[in-house]
Design a protein around this motif. Structure first.
Motif: not given
Ligand code: ADP
Ligand code: NI
Length: 218
Positions: A153-161, A177-186
């Protein structure tokens, strides 16, 4: 106690009662951590502390993943704030923050949060990463019967809500990969980015150790 201190005490009781039955990591302890991160950010940034703390305590009481009818929750909350004698500008400021700050919402549209909103969002996202973030993801994943990990099961990308909220094919590790590691840059503020650096590294270390053990390398 000042009037605002009294109001905040009532707001904390209200939030605590609304989330009393939560078993997914959105309890009073989460709200208190978010509030104390708001106070920490206040040492470096200038903003209305009362509005930010109020929104920090109230940000999950109208959440669509926790409540079947968020509109009713919001209407009840506004009645409560009026009865508490907050003025219309304050109520609008709090409502604007808590209805727009979620990660799920940010997937649907660009949001222009007030400075107080940016601070509360940063504080909420700091509590979603690091050791506490790891624990909350596992706790939430368990509550929602997610698999721990599945290489197919690969992490999803460009998800809608809607896709983000669909947990049918979710794993706890993929959530990183879908959220937590992205937060730093957001994050909105440099003060929050400074606090995030260490927490982000803690997650990277955890994931690399997890994979080494999974693969039998340890
Ligand atoms: P928001 O309300 O900002 O959209 P989320 O619902 O994404 O926030 O996340 C709230 C908490 O629940 C976070 O700590 C997050 O890591 C955790 N969480 C959300 N979705 C998942 C998931 N699919 N798997 C594991 N944890 C999750
Ligand atoms: Ni939260």
């Amino acid at each position: 106690m000042t009037k605002q201190e009294q109001q905040l005490t009532q707001i904390i009781s209200y939030a605590s009662a609304a989330l009393a039955n939560d078993k997914t990591g959105h309890d009073l302890a989460h709200l208190k951590r978010v509030a104390s991160l708001v106070e920490k950010l206040h040492q470096e940034c200038d903003f209305d502390l009362f509005i930010a703390l109020s929104a920090a305590y109230l940000h999950d009481v109208i959440d669509d993943k926790l409540f079947a009818n968020p509109a009713t929750q919001l209407a009840k909350l506004k009645e409560f704030l009026v009865a508490l004698d907050l003025d219309a500008t304050q109520i609008t400021a709090i409502e604007d923050i808590i209805t727009h700050m979620s990660f799920a919402h940010s997937l649907e549209q660009e949001v222009n949060l007030s400075i107080e909103g940016q601070i509360v969002q940063d504080a909420d996202w700091l509590d979603a990463i690091g050791a506490i973030g790891i624990t909350r993801a596992i706790y939430f994943g368990g509550a929602h019967h997610e698999k721990i990990y599945d290489l197919t099961m690969k992490p999803r990308q460009n998800m809608s809500k809607e896709e983000y909220r669909n947990l049918d094919n979710e794993t706890i590790i993929n959530h990183f990969y879908e959220k937590l590691l992205l937060l730093k840059n957001k994050l909105n503020t440099s003060a929050a980015r400074k606090l995030a650096a260490h927490r982000h590294q803690v997650m990277l270390d955890f994931l690399s150790e997890f994979k080494a053990e999974w693969d039998g390398q340890r």
